[in-house]
Write an enzyme that holds these catalytic residues in place. Structure first.
Site, mmCIF file in Angstrom:
data_model
loop_
_atom_site.group_PDB
_atom_site.id
_atom_site.type_symbol
_atom_site.label_atom_id
_atom_site.label_comp_id
_atom_site.label_asym_id
_atom_site.label_seq_id
_atom_site.Cartn_x
_atom_site.Cartn_y
_atom_site.Cartn_z
ATOM 1 N N ARG A 1 -4.665 5.521 14.033
ATOM 2 C CA ARG A 1 -3.706 4.408 13.977
ATOM 3 C C ARG A 1 -2.652 4.655 15.060
ATOM 4 O O ARG A 1 -1.718 5.430 14.848
ATOM 5 C CB ARG A 1 -3.040 4.344 12.606
ATOM 6 C CG ARG A 1 -3.961 4.724 11.423
ATOM 7 C CD ARG A 1 -4.502 3.562 10.696
ATOM 8 N NE ARG A 1 -5.486 3.964 9.690
ATOM 9 C CZ ARG A 1 -5.210 4.269 8.415
ATOM 10 N NH1 ARG A 1 -3.959 4.238 7.982
ATOM 11 N NH2 ARG A 1 -6.180 4.571 7.570
ATOM 12 N N GLN B 1 -6.704 4.028 -8.096
ATOM 13 C CA GLN B 1 -7.555 4.315 -6.929
ATOM 14 C C GLN B 1 -7.556 5.806 -6.654
ATOM 15 O O GLN B 1 -6.511 6.456 -6.670
ATOM 16 C CB GLN B 1 -7.035 3.554 -5.701
ATOM 17 C CG GLN B 1 -7.774 3.855 -4.405
ATOM 18 C CD GLN B 1 -7.128 4.987 -3.613
ATOM 19 O OE1 GLN B 1 -6.019 5.396 -3.921
ATOM 20 N NE2 GLN B 1 -7.833 5.497 -2.621
ATOM 21 N N TYR C 1 -8.591 9.041 -4.078
ATOM 22 C CA TYR C 1 -9.119 9.742 -2.910
ATOM 23 C C TYR C 1 -9.582 11.086 -3.405
ATOM 24 O O TYR C 1 -8.863 11.749 -4.168
ATOM 25 C CB TYR C 1 -8.029 9.966 -1.853
ATOM 26 C CG TYR C 1 -7.765 8.762 -1.000
ATOM 27 C CD1 TYR C 1 -8.779 8.200 -0.237
ATOM 28 C CD2 TYR C 1 -6.507 8.177 -0.964
ATOM 29 C CE1 TYR C 1 -8.545 7.083 0.547
ATOM 30 C CE2 TYR C 1 -6.264 7.064 -0.182
ATOM 31 C CZ TYR C 1 -7.296 6.525 0.565
ATOM 32 O OH TYR C 1 -7.070 5.425 1.322
ATOM 33 N N ARG D 1 -8.733 -0.318 9.311
ATOM 34 C CA ARG D 1 -7.871 0.847 9.559
ATOM 35 C C ARG D 1 -8.669 2.119 9.825
ATOM 36 O O ARG D 1 -8.090 3.167 10.078
ATOM 37 C CB ARG D 1 -6.951 1.087 8.346
ATOM 38 C CG ARG D 1 -5.979 -0.033 8.115
ATOM 39 C CD ARG D 1 -5.371 0.023 6.722
ATOM 40 N NE ARG D 1 -4.344 1.024 6.545
ATOM 41 C CZ ARG D 1 -3.072 0.884 6.912
ATOM 42 N NH1 ARG D 1 -2.678 -0.231 7.495
ATOM 43 N NH2 ARG D 1 -2.192 1.833 6.690
ATOM 44 N N HIS E 1 -11.822 -0.978 5.079
ATOM 45 C CA HIS E 1 -10.482 -0.405 4.915
ATOM 46 C C HIS E 1 -9.452 -1.224 5.703
ATOM 47 O O HIS E 1 -8.540 -0.671 6.333
ATOM 48 C CB HIS E 1 -10.475 1.066 5.363
ATOM 49 C CG HIS E 1 -9.517 1.931 4.586
ATOM 50 N ND1 HIS E 1 -9.902 2.749 3.570
ATOM 51 C CD2 HIS E 1 -8.175 2.084 4.669
ATOM 52 C CE1 HIS E 1 -8.855 3.378 3.073
ATOM 53 N NE2 HIS E 1 -7.772 2.976 3.722
ATOM 54 N N LYS F 1 -15.329 1.732 -3.248
ATOM 55 C CA LYS F 1 -14.687 0.877 -2.237
ATOM 56 C C LYS F 1 -14.926 1.442 -0.842
ATOM 57 O O LYS F 1 -14.611 2.612 -0.584
ATOM 58 C CB LYS F 1 -13.182 0.806 -2.519
ATOM 59 C CG LYS F 1 -12.385 0.026 -1.501
ATOM 60 C CD LYS F 1 -10.950 -0.140 -1.968
ATOM 61 C CE LYS F 1 -10.084 -0.794 -0.929
ATOM 62 N NZ LYS F 1 -9.795 0.090 0.215
ATOM 63 N N TYR G 1 3.026 0.753 9.902
ATOM 64 C CA TYR G 1 2.032 1.453 9.067
ATOM 65 C C TYR G 1 1.242 0.425 8.253
ATOM 66 O O TYR G 1 0.015 0.489 8.138
ATOM 67 C CB TYR G 1 2.726 2.459 8.141
ATOM 68 C CG TYR G 1 1.808 3.002 7.069
ATOM 69 C CD1 TYR G 1 0.816 3.923 7.374
ATOM 70 C CD2 TYR G 1 1.911 2.547 5.750
ATOM 71 C CE1 TYR G 1 -0.049 4.396 6.404
ATOM 72 C CE2 TYR G 1 1.050 3.025 4.770
ATOM 73 C CZ TYR G 1 0.072 3.947 5.103
ATOM 74 O OH TYR G 1 -0.789 4.397 4.132
ATOM 75 N N THR H 1 -12.294 5.324 -3.306
ATOM 76 C CA THR H 1 -12.380 4.954 -1.886
ATOM 77 C C THR H 1 -13.254 5.953 -1.157
ATOM 78 O O THR H 1 -12.979 7.158 -1.164
ATOM 79 C CB THR H 1 -10.969 4.916 -1.265
ATOM 80 O OG1 THR H 1 -10.170 4.006 -2.017
ATOM 81 C CG2 THR H 1 -11.016 4.447 0.183
ATOM 82 N N SER I 1 -2.454 3.261 -5.922
ATOM 83 C CA SER I 1 -3.096 4.195 -4.987
ATOM 84 C C SER I 1 -2.782 5.653 -5.349
ATOM 85 O O SER I 1 -1.686 5.965 -5.824
ATOM 86 C CB SER I 1 -2.578 3.903 -3.576
ATOM 87 O OG SER I 1 -2.904 4.942 -2.696
HETATM 88 C C1 HOC Z 1 0.778 8.983 3.704
HETATM 89 C C2 HOC Z 1 -0.450 8.514 3.085
HETATM 90 O O1 HOC Z 1 -5.289 4.030 2.515
HETATM 91 C C3 HOC Z 1 -4.243 3.987 4.625
HETATM 92 C C4 HOC Z 1 -4.311 4.665 3.292
HETATM 93 C C5 HOC Z 1 -4.633 6.104 3.381
HETATM 94 C C6 HOC Z 1 -3.717 6.976 4.162
HETATM 95 C C7 HOC Z 1 -2.757 7.742 3.318
HETATM 96 C C8 HOC Z 1 -1.563 8.195 4.032
HETATM 97 O O2 HOC Z 1 -3.234 4.145 5.301
HETATM 98 O O3 HOC Z 1 -5.172 3.296 5.024
#
Ligand code: HOC
Length: 394
Positions: free
Chosen positions: A166, A129, A131, A282, A279, A255, A26, A157, A108
């Site tokens: 991913r 940070q 979301y 990612r 990012h 960001k 991860y 972000t 975060s």
């Molecule tokens: C379980 C949380 O910034 C990343 C993070 C956002 C995803 C959150 C998942 O993995 O790039």
């Protein structure tokens, strides 16, 4: 003096030995083919420095200001989801390391330790940070909590309207489509570090930081991840900045800017700063490395806003390269979590000290004594990309 382990690469290897595979993947992984992830790293490595000699470099000073905060060097710890799982009470250890090294730490939204725990561990203001999750009331509450915890800088972000693909996570069962299989869970449990075993055996719940109240069954990683993945709000536009501005009295840094037009828009909506970022490779695989996007953005908005950059920065020389291309500072992501996973707070403090020494050495051997004086003149750029000074293209 330098010692082993010290580099991001050392810590990455040690972290992979300690962490269960799904967590290591991860952390290390990127979107799709991971081309942008690799390009970010090589983007910095491809930039040559100019060695200069017989200049008085007896007093080299790496100190700088980031978002109005005095730092030992212009490096901030980037927000990392689940970072607190890389070591026991991970973000609390990380903020202590950041404080010891005198650099800002960013918590975060999807961290593990809640704001009040990080505040209790910290002895300097840290950054939060955000979301923009769908539940705006919850966002409102989060902002109030962050402000009350002493956070003066908000990193918003904006490059995650939905989670990037991913494939490592999917392979490991850590995706939004379903829980990890029983076999995978058993294999992962066997490779868990001691403290994660404790969690499993004693049934002591994992907490999911500031989202604990919002997430049903928040003690379970699979349900947490599935819930989080449905919460990213793809309808967010520039208007959200106005909404945020009404609620956030501190500094606001956006960001996830990669294009000049978006950087200009960020200035127009009154952002105090931006982070040039993809990012960490990612999100959209195939976008350019941040090192190659930075100069045009600096040229377009560098005088109007503070510019940070992240993605692929792996040592103090890379920090120097970013500053020479006109950034005011950098955010470091994966390397801090590798050091934390490998050796906890002490490892992260050591990594940051190593970076500071490397930055100082780069300044010494390029003949520059103050951070503000680092410019493209200290780089050996190919003619096509030559800059006369930071931000001005020929
Ligand atoms: C379980 C949380 O910034 C990343 C993070 C956002 C995803 C959150 C998942 O993995 O790039």
């Amino acid at each position: 003096p330098l010692s082993y382990p010290a580099t991001a690469a050392d810590y990455q290897i040690l972290a992979r030995r300690k962490l269960p595979r799904f967590l290591a993947d991860y952390l290390d992984g990127g979107a799709t083919e991971e081309q942008t992830l690799r390009a970010n790293v090589s983007g910095w490595q491809d930039i040559a420095l100019r060695q200069r000699v017989l200049i008085d470099v007896d007093n080299v000073d790496t100190r700088a200001q980031l978002a109005g905060q005095s730092c030992s060097m212009p490096v901030a710890l980037a927000p990392l989801g689940l970072a607190g799982m890389m070591a026991q009470r991970g973000e609390a250890q990380a903020v202590r390391a950041a404080n010891a090294a005198e650099v800002p730490f960013t918590l975060s939204t999807v961290g593990i330790c809640p704001l009040d725990e990080v505040k209790a561990a910290a002895n300097a203001p840290f950054w939060f940070q955000l979301y923009m999750i769908r539940d705006r009331e919850y966002v409102d509450t989060l902002l109030k909590k962050a402000w009350n915890a002493g956070c003066q800088t908000l990193i918003f972000t904006i490059d995650l309207p939905l989670p990037g693909p991913r494939h490592r996570d999917t392979r490991n069962g850590l995706d939004s489509s379903g829980a990890r299989s029983v076999a995978l869970k058993a294999q992962q449990l066997l490779s868990r570090p001691g403290w994660l075993w404790q969690v499993a055996i004693k049934g002591k719940p994992l907490t999911f930081g500031n989202l604990s109240d919002a997430v049903p069954e928040a003690s379970n990683l699979d349900s947490f991840k599935q819930w989080v993945d449905t919460q990213f709000d793809a309808s967010v536009t520039w208007q959200a900045i106005e909404w945020l501005r009404e609620r956030w009295p501190g500094k606001l840094i956006l960001k996830g800017i990669l294009e000049v037009d978006d950087a200009k828009a960020a200035v127009n909506v009154g952002a105090d700063g931006i982070v040039v970022s993809n990012h960490g490779g990612r999100q959209l695989d195939g976008v350019a490395a941040t090192a190659s996007k930075l100069p045009d953005i600096v040229a377009a908005v560098g005088k109007d806003t503070e510019i940070l950059v992240d993605g692929g920065i792996r040592n103090g020389v890379d920090v120097f390269r970013a500053l020479a291309l006109g950034a005011n500072g950098v955010m470091v992501g994966r390397p801090w979590a590798w050091a934390l996973a490998a050796e906890g707070q002490a490892g992260l403090t050591r990594l940051l000290n190593t970076w500071q020494q490397e930055l100082k050495l780069a300044m010494t051997l390029t003949g520059v004594t103050r951070i503000a004086d680092i410019s493209a003149a200290h780089l050996d750029l190919p003619n096509t990309h030559k800059l006369t000074q930071a931000g001005e293209q020929q």
